[in-house]
Write a protein that holds these residues in place. Structure first.
Motif, PDB file in Angstrom:
ATOM      1  N   ALA A  41     -31.570  30.528 -14.687  1.00 24.19           N
ATOM      2  CA  ALA A  41     -32.558  31.466 -15.232  1.00 24.19           C
ATOM      3  C   ALA A  41     -33.139  30.884 -16.518  1.00 24.19           C
ATOM      4  N   PRO A  42     -34.002  29.879 -16.414  1.00 24.63           N
ATOM      5  CA  PRO A  42     -34.477  29.183 -17.609  1.00 24.63           C
ATOM      6  C   PRO A  42     -35.290  30.036 -18.571  1.00 24.63           C
ATOM      7  N   LYS A  43     -35.767  31.202 -18.138  1.00 29.44           N
ATOM      8  CA  LYS A  43     -36.589  32.029 -19.016  1.00 29.44           C
ATOM      9  C   LYS A  43     -35.784  33.040 -19.827  1.00 29.44           C
ATOM     10  N   ILE A  44     -34.474  33.099 -19.602  1.00 33.51           N
ATOM     11  CA  ILE A  44     -33.671  34.005 -20.410  1.00 33.51           C
ATOM     12  C   ILE A  44     -33.316  33.339 -21.731  1.00 33.51           C
ATOM     13  N   ASP A  45     -33.294  34.112 -22.792  1.00 27.22           N
ATOM     14  CA  ASP A  45     -32.885  33.605 -24.098  1.00 27.22           C
ATOM     15  C   ASP A  45     -31.397  33.263 -24.042  1.00 27.22           C
ATOM     16  N   THR A  46     -31.047  32.023 -24.356  1.00 28.27           N
ATOM     17  CA  THR A  46     -29.647  31.604 -24.232  1.00 28.27           C
ATOM     18  C   THR A  46     -28.738  32.364 -25.190  1.00 28.27           C
ATOM     19  N   THR A  47     -29.264  32.792 -26.336  1.00 31.75           N
ATOM     20  CA  THR A  47     -28.453  33.592 -27.261  1.00 31.75           C
ATOM     21  C   THR A  47     -28.107  34.934 -26.642  1.00 31.75           C
ATOM     22  N   PRO A 211     -31.562  42.996 -30.855  1.00 33.69           N
ATOM     23  CA  PRO A 211     -30.993  42.434 -32.090  1.00 33.69           C
ATOM     24  C   PRO A 211     -30.809  43.464 -33.199  1.00 33.69           C
ATOM     25  N   ASN A 212     -30.063  44.503 -32.893  1.00 34.62           N
ATOM     26  CA  ASN A 212     -29.714  45.514 -33.886  1.00 34.62           C
ATOM     27  C   ASN A 212     -28.538  44.978 -34.697  1.00 34.62           C
ATOM     28  N   GLN A 213     -28.761  44.730 -35.951  1.00 40.27           N
ATOM     29  CA  GLN A 213     -27.767  44.024 -36.759  1.00 40.27           C
ATOM     30  C   GLN A 213     -26.477  44.829 -36.925  1.00 40.27           C
ATOM     31  N   GLU A 214     -26.599  46.136 -37.066  1.00 43.44           N
ATOM     32  CA  GLU A 214     -25.389  46.957 -37.221  1.00 43.44           C
ATOM     33  C   GLU A 214     -24.499  46.833 -35.980  1.00 43.44           C
ATOM     34  N   TRP A 215     -25.112  46.925 -34.802  1.00 42.14           N
ATOM     35  CA  TRP A 215     -24.358  46.795 -33.554  1.00 42.14           C
ATOM     36  C   TRP A 215     -23.803  45.384 -33.386  1.00 42.14           C
ATOM     37  N   LEU A 216     -24.601  44.377 -33.683  1.00 45.08           N
ATOM     38  CA  LEU A 216     -24.153  42.997 -33.515  1.00 45.08           C
ATOM     39  C   LEU A 216     -22.933  42.689 -34.375  1.00 45.08           C
ATOM     40  N   HIS A 217     -22.845  43.324 -35.541  1.00 46.05           N
ATOM     41  CA  HIS A 217     -21.749  43.036 -36.452  1.00 46.05           C
ATOM     42  C   HIS A 217     -20.578  44.014 -36.325  1.00 46.05           C
ATOM     43  N   SER A 218     -20.752  45.094 -35.564  1.00 47.74           N
ATOM     44  CA  SER A 218     -19.676  46.085 -35.483  1.00 47.74           C
ATOM     45  C   SER A 218     -19.103  46.261 -34.075  1.00 47.74           C
ATOM     46  N   SER A 219     -19.795  45.802 -33.063  1.00 52.61           N
ATOM     47  CA  SER A 219     -19.340  46.006 -31.685  1.00 52.61           C
ATOM     48  C   SER A 219     -17.998  45.327 -31.442  1.00 52.61           C
ATOM     49  N   GLY A 220     -17.044  46.089 -30.935  1.00 55.42           N
ATOM     50  CA  GLY A 220     -15.745  45.514 -30.626  1.00 55.42           C
ATOM     51  C   GLY A 220     -15.823  44.440 -29.568  1.00 55.42           C
TER      52      GLY A 220
END
Length: 238
Positions: A41-47, A211-220
């Protein structure tokens, strides 16, 4: 004329590669799986894809049913772009890529606001487990259980399901520059709903990214911190 972009022929992509199931997750194997799925799937963002793989690995390591397939929705993309991917993890193949709707209160052309609140008409992000199929007011549909406390764990109560909709197709994009919006459900084209449901029902994983920063940094699941996973909320099979 039927579009051929949606489905990848079985065995065509990475047919010579050995399977790398989620049960074998580890740092090096995660990288191999990422490389294989990125190639498919080359069009998906790898991140985005790497984040989905990491969250899935964490869920499996904490007792969630081993998935055979993984759906990734990238809500950072506008709704006129195909932002839903479904992967076969065991074969390293892309099964489907298509349009998917967000909630009407999450945004217009793009989705920017998300909620776990009933009646918000907003989408929610994070890791979900696809459960049982059923026939409802939208026809053949699929129930989702949110696995992240406080982020999406009210999905079933909110009736956040995958269903088909007549406002999710290229005709809407041509006419309005975007697809229509749901009440918070990841609605898909009626033409593909059966394929989507049948590939995901019974415990496959669905990862919705923004890219919600709160979720990215708090998600278990993204930190893979057992103390924040609230294991009693994990939907285990058996």
């Amino acid at each position: 004329m039927q579009k051929t972009r949606r489905f990848s022929p079985a065995g065509l992509i990475l047919a010579v590669c050995a399977a790398l199931p989620l049960s074998s997750f580890g740092a090096s194997l995660d990288d191999q799986l990422l490389d294989r799925l990125s190639a498919a799937a080359p069009k998906i963002d790898t991140t985005v894809l790497k984040t989905a793989i990491n969250a899935s690995r964490c869920a499996v390591s904490n007792g969630v049913q081993m998935p055979e397939r993984l759906a990734v929705i990238d809500f950072s993309l506008p709704s006129n772009q195909e932002r839903l991917w479904i992967f076969d993890l065991e074969r390293g193949e892309l099964l489907l890529r298509d349009l998917v709707a967000h909630g009407k209160n999450s945004g217009n052309f793009e989705s920017t606001a998300f909620s776990n609140v009933e009646g918000s008409y907003q989408s929610s992000i994070g890791l979900f487990q696809a459960r049982e199929s059923y026939y409802g007011k939208h026809g053949y549909s699929l129930r989702l259980d949110g696995l992240e406390p406080g982020i999406n764990d009210l999905a079933r109560q909110r009736a956040i399901v995958i269903h088909g909709a007549d406002y999710v197709n290229e005709d809407w994009v041509s006419k309005y520059g975007r697809i229509g919006r749901s009440h918070g459900c990841p609605a898909v084209d009626n033409q593909i709903i059966k394929r989507v449901v049948d590939n995901l029902k019974g415990g496959q994983l669905v990862f919705k990214y923004y890219p919600n920063q709160e979720w990215l940094h708090s998600s278990g699941f993204l930190k893979c911190d057992n103390k924040t996973l609230a294991g009693k909320n994990l939907k285990k099979s058996g």
